[in-house]
Each structure stands twice: as structure tokens, then as C-alpha cells.
Design a protein around this motif. Structure first.
Motif, PDB file in Angstrom:
ATOM      1  N   PRO A 143      43.615  79.974 -42.283  1.00 54.11           N
ATOM      2  CA  PRO A 143      44.208  81.177 -41.690  1.00 54.11           C
ATOM      3  C   PRO A 143      45.553  81.496 -42.338  1.00 54.11           C
ATOM      4  O   PRO A 143      46.391  80.611 -42.520  1.00 54.11           O
ATOM      5  N   VAL A 144      45.743  82.764 -42.704  1.00 54.96           N
ATOM      6  CA  VAL A 144      46.988  83.217 -43.324  1.00 54.96           C
ATOM      7  C   VAL A 144      47.264  84.652 -42.890  1.00 54.96           C
ATOM      8  O   VAL A 144      46.451  85.538 -43.170  1.00 54.96           O
ATOM      9  N   ASP A 145      48.388  84.892 -42.246  1.00 51.80           N
ATOM     10  CA  ASP A 145      48.846  86.246 -41.907  1.00 51.80           C
ATOM     11  C   ASP A 145      47.750  87.174 -41.382  1.00 51.80           C
ATOM     12  O   ASP A 145      47.542  88.263 -41.906  1.00 51.80           O
ATOM     13  N   GLY A 146      47.033  86.757 -40.357  1.00 52.98           N
ATOM     14  CA  GLY A 146      46.008  87.607 -39.772  1.00 52.98           C
ATOM     15  C   GLY A 146      44.726  87.673 -40.569  1.00 52.98           C
ATOM     16  O   GLY A 146      43.842  88.470 -40.259  1.00 52.98           O
ATOM     17  N   GLY A 147      44.608  86.876 -41.591  1.00 52.43           N
ATOM     18  CA  GLY A 147      43.402  86.840 -42.410  1.00 52.43           C
ATOM     19  C   GLY A 147      43.069  85.403 -42.776  1.00 52.43           C
ATOM     20  O   GLY A 147      43.438  84.471 -42.059  1.00 52.43           O
ATOM     21  N   PHE A 148      42.409  85.240 -43.892  1.00 58.34           N
ATOM     22  CA  PHE A 148      42.012  83.914 -44.348  1.00 58.34           C
ATOM     23  C   PHE A 148      42.179  83.816 -45.859  1.00 58.34           C
ATOM     24  O   PHE A 148      42.125  84.822 -46.566  1.00 58.34           O
ATOM     25  N   LEU A 149      42.373  82.596 -46.340  1.00 56.21           N
ATOM     26  CA  LEU A 149      42.496  82.329 -47.766  1.00 56.21           C
ATOM     27  C   LEU A 149      41.465  81.281 -48.155  1.00 56.21           C
ATOM     28  O   LEU A 149      41.369  80.224 -47.518  1.00 56.21           O
ATOM     29  N   LEU A 150      40.683  81.581 -49.191  1.00 54.78           N
ATOM     30  CA  LEU A 150      39.734  80.627 -49.766  1.00 54.78           C
ATOM     31  C   LEU A 150      40.228  80.263 -51.154  1.00 54.78           C
ATOM     32  O   LEU A 150      40.403  81.142 -52.001  1.00 54.78           O
ATOM     33  N   ARG A 151      40.456  78.985 -51.398  1.00 57.47           N
ATOM     34  CA  ARG A 151      40.888  78.525 -52.715  1.00 57.47           C
ATOM     35  C   ARG A 151      39.662  78.031 -53.487  1.00 57.47           C
ATOM     36  O   ARG A 151      38.887  77.228 -52.974  1.00 57.47           O
ATOM     37  N   VAL A 152      39.527  78.524 -54.713  1.00 62.52           N
ATOM     38  CA  VAL A 152      38.383  78.179 -55.551  1.00 62.52           C
ATOM     39  C   VAL A 152      38.897  77.376 -56.740  1.00 62.52           C
ATOM     40  O   VAL A 152      39.716  77.857 -57.518  1.00 62.52           O
ATOM     41  N   SER A 153      38.402  76.135 -56.872  1.00 61.41           N
ATOM     42  CA  SER A 153      38.812  75.262 -57.975  1.00 61.41           C
ATOM     43  C   SER A 153      37.881  75.473 -59.148  1.00 61.41           C
ATOM     44  O   SER A 153      37.030  74.643 -59.451  1.00 61.41           O
ATOM     45  N   PRO A 196      41.660  78.263 -61.890  1.00 62.45           N
ATOM     46  CA  PRO A 196      41.506  78.294 -60.433  1.00 62.45           C
ATOM     47  C   PRO A 196      41.998  79.634 -59.884  1.00 62.45           C
ATOM     48  O   PRO A 196      42.887  80.263 -60.459  1.00 62.45           O
ATOM     49  N   TRP A 197      41.399  80.066 -58.789  1.00 62.64           N
ATOM     50  CA  TRP A 197      41.760  81.330 -58.190  1.00 62.64           C
ATOM     51  C   TRP A 197      41.547  81.249 -56.680  1.00 62.64           C
ATOM     52  O   TRP A 197      41.042  80.258 -56.177  1.00 62.64           O
ATOM     53  N   SER A 198      41.929  82.299 -55.988  1.00 57.51           N
ATOM     54  CA  SER A 198      41.721  82.329 -54.549  1.00 57.51           C
ATOM     55  C   SER A 198      41.241  83.704 -54.119  1.00 57.51           C
ATOM     56  O   SER A 198      41.357  84.683 -54.856  1.00 57.51           O
ATOM     57  N   LEU A 199      40.700  83.747 -52.933  1.00 60.43           N
ATOM     58  CA  LEU A 199      40.207  84.987 -52.344  1.00 60.43           C
ATOM     59  C   LEU A 199      40.866  85.140 -50.982  1.00 60.43           C
ATOM     60  O   LEU A 199      40.683  84.304 -50.097  1.00 60.43           O
ATOM     61  N   SER A 200      41.660  86.200 -50.840  1.00 61.44           N
ATOM     62  CA  SER A 200      42.307  86.503 -49.561  1.00 61.44           C
ATOM     63  C   SER A 200      41.438  87.504 -48.822  1.00 61.44           C
ATOM     64  O   SER A 200      41.000  88.498 -49.409  1.00 61.44           O
ATOM     65  N   LEU A 201      41.205  87.244 -47.543  1.00 60.55           N
ATOM     66  CA  LEU A 201      40.398  88.132 -46.706  1.00 60.55           C
ATOM     67  C   LEU A 201      41.305  88.726 -45.635  1.00 60.55           C
ATOM     68  O   LEU A 201      41.952  87.987 -44.894  1.00 60.55           O
ATOM     69  N   PHE A 202      41.335  90.044 -45.564  1.00 60.40           N
ATOM     70  CA  PHE A 202      42.185  90.758 -44.616  1.00 60.40           C
ATOM     71  C   PHE A 202      41.329  91.683 -43.758  1.00 60.40           C
ATOM     72  O   PHE A 202      40.146  91.842 -43.998  1.00 60.40           O
ATOM     73  N   ILE A 243      39.500  92.625 -49.146  1.00 60.64           N
ATOM     74  CA  ILE A 243      39.665  91.352 -49.851  1.00 60.64           C
ATOM     75  C   ILE A 243      40.519  91.535 -51.095  1.00 60.64           C
ATOM     76  O   ILE A 243      40.627  92.631 -51.635  1.00 60.64           O
ATOM     77  N   GLN A 244      41.125  90.428 -51.507  1.00 56.82           N
ATOM     78  CA  GLN A 244      41.925  90.444 -52.725  1.00 56.82           C
ATOM     79  C   GLN A 244      41.688  89.140 -53.470  1.00 56.82           C
ATOM     80  O   GLN A 244      41.884  88.054 -52.931  1.00 56.82           O
ATOM     81  N   TYR A 245      41.247  89.259 -54.714  1.00 56.13           N
ATOM     82  CA  TYR A 245      41.125  88.111 -55.605  1.00 56.13           C
ATOM     83  C   TYR A 245      42.512  87.866 -56.190  1.00 56.13           C
ATOM     84  O   TYR A 245      43.218  88.810 -56.538  1.00 56.13           O
ATOM     85  N   ASN A 246      42.912  86.589 -56.311  1.00 56.58           N
ATOM     86  CA  ASN A 246      44.253  86.237 -56.792  1.00 56.58           C
ATOM     87  C   ASN A 246      44.185  85.054 -57.755  1.00 56.58           C
ATOM     88  O   ASN A 246      43.352  84.166 -57.581  1.00 56.58           O
ATOM     89  N   ALA A 247      45.093  85.033 -58.694  1.00 63.59           N
ATOM     90  CA  ALA A 247      45.290  83.860 -59.556  1.00 63.59           C
ATOM     91  C   ALA A 247      46.769  83.815 -59.917  1.00 63.59           C
ATOM     92  O   ALA A 247      47.433  84.851 -59.991  1.00 63.59           O
TER      93      ALA A 247
END
Length: 179
Positions: free
Chosen positions: A58-68, A73-79, A88-92
Motif C-alpha cells: 500500500p502506498v498513498d491510497g494505491g499500491f506498488l508492485l516491484r518487479v525484479s 528492475p521496475w515497478s508498477l504503481s496502481l492508483f 497505473i504508472q510504470y516506473n524505473a
């Protein structure tokens, strides 16, 4: 010239008065369709594709998935999460001797993956670069993630190559036999 009958005149007057009232009355609200994805289902979907994915955090009213996903490596933020998340936002995150000019050039030449250059905290240290790709989900379920995830992975690879190509040490000149 044709004259209106009393009935036609009354009807046109009634319509002229009634139509604006009808046009201003909104129709009954329909229930909004479910759209988006469920974080645990996204994790299962990414894992089924061969990804190593941490549990949704859980992060700021959403969720964060970390992908190794080595080497990137990158992550996917769900809002926008109620029962499902539809934003959603893909991040690296990258660090290295990357200049602001390199990031500016990328952003000028590429439309979808955007990068933010963060100056080093101390002189001579490496800069931090945040790469992001935003997607609004308009349907329900994980299948709608196939295309944006494919695009993200292609753009992420291209972005990393572009950034680190210019900072990689020059390859030694090839020598011809007999030299």
C-alpha cells in the motif's frame, strides 16, 4: 402563405415551452461499469509471464508492485483504487553519470516514456533519473495490461540503451592482423 391551424399552433407553442424543460432533465444515473485491475491479480498475471514480483505494498491510497526484471528492475504503481485500480504508472529508477541534456533529448524525441533528471546531492556524484509511463484503464481485467506492459518493456530497454550508450567506455579500436 400557409396558416397554421389552431391545433398546429398550440402544438408548436407546447413543444417550444416543453422541449427546453425536457432537455434540461438528466436521465437517471446508470451504475458505472467496473473498470481496472486488482493488485493481487496483477501480481499473479506478471508472475505467470515469468516476472519476479513482490507482494502489492500500500502506498498513498494505491499500491506498488516491484518487479525484479534484471538487468532493468521496475515497478508498477496502481492508483484510483476502490474495488479496482484504473490508473497505473510504470516506473524505473536509474543512477549514473547521466546528464540533464541526455534526459532532455530523450523527452524531446520520445513521446510516451518520460524521464525526470534529478541532480546529484553532491558534486561529482551520480544523477538519478526517473522513467515513467502512465496509462488509464478503461476496461476490466488484466488482459488490458498486455499491450501497455509490452510497450513499457520496449521503451524501457530503448531508454536504458540510449542513456548508457553515451556513458559506456569506448571500445578499443580493432587491430588488423599483423599489427
Amino acid at each position: 402563405m400557409r396558416r397554421l391551424t389552431p391545433f398546429a399552433a398550440a402544438l408548436s407553442l407546447t413543444l417550444a415551452v416543453a422541449l427546453p424543460a425536457v432537455a434540461q432533465t438528466p436521465p437517471p444515473a446508470a451504475a458505472a461499469p467496473e473498470r481496472g485491475v486488482v493488485p493481487a491479480e496483477v501480481k499473479a498475471w506478471l508472475t505467470s509471464l515469468g516476472g519476479t514480483v513482490a507482494d502489492p505494498a500500500p502506498v498513498d491510497g494505491g499500491f506498488l508492485l516491484r518487479v525484479s526484471d534484471e538487468p532493468l528492475p521496475w515497478s508498477l504503481s496502481l492508483f484510483g483504487c476502490q474495488t479496482r485500480c484504473d490508473d497505473i504508472q510504470y516506473n524505473a529508477v536509474f543512477t549514473g553519470p547521466i546528464t540533464e541534456a541526455q534526459v532532455t533529448a530523450w523527452n524531446r524525441d520520445n513521446r510516451y516514456l518520460k524521464a525526470v533528471w534529478v541532480a546529484p546531492a553532491t558534486a561529482g556524484a551520480d544523477a538519478t533519473i526517473l522513467a515513467q509511463y502512465d496509462v488509464l484503464l478503461l476496461a476490466d481485467g488484466n488482459t488490458q495490461l498486455q499491450e501497455p506492459t509490452y510497450i513499457w518493456l520496449q521503451l524501457l530497454t530503448q531508454f536504458a540503451r540510449t542513456l548508457f550508450q553515451s556513458v559506456a567506455p569506448a571500445a578499443p579500436a580493432a587491430s588488423s592482423p599483423g599489427q
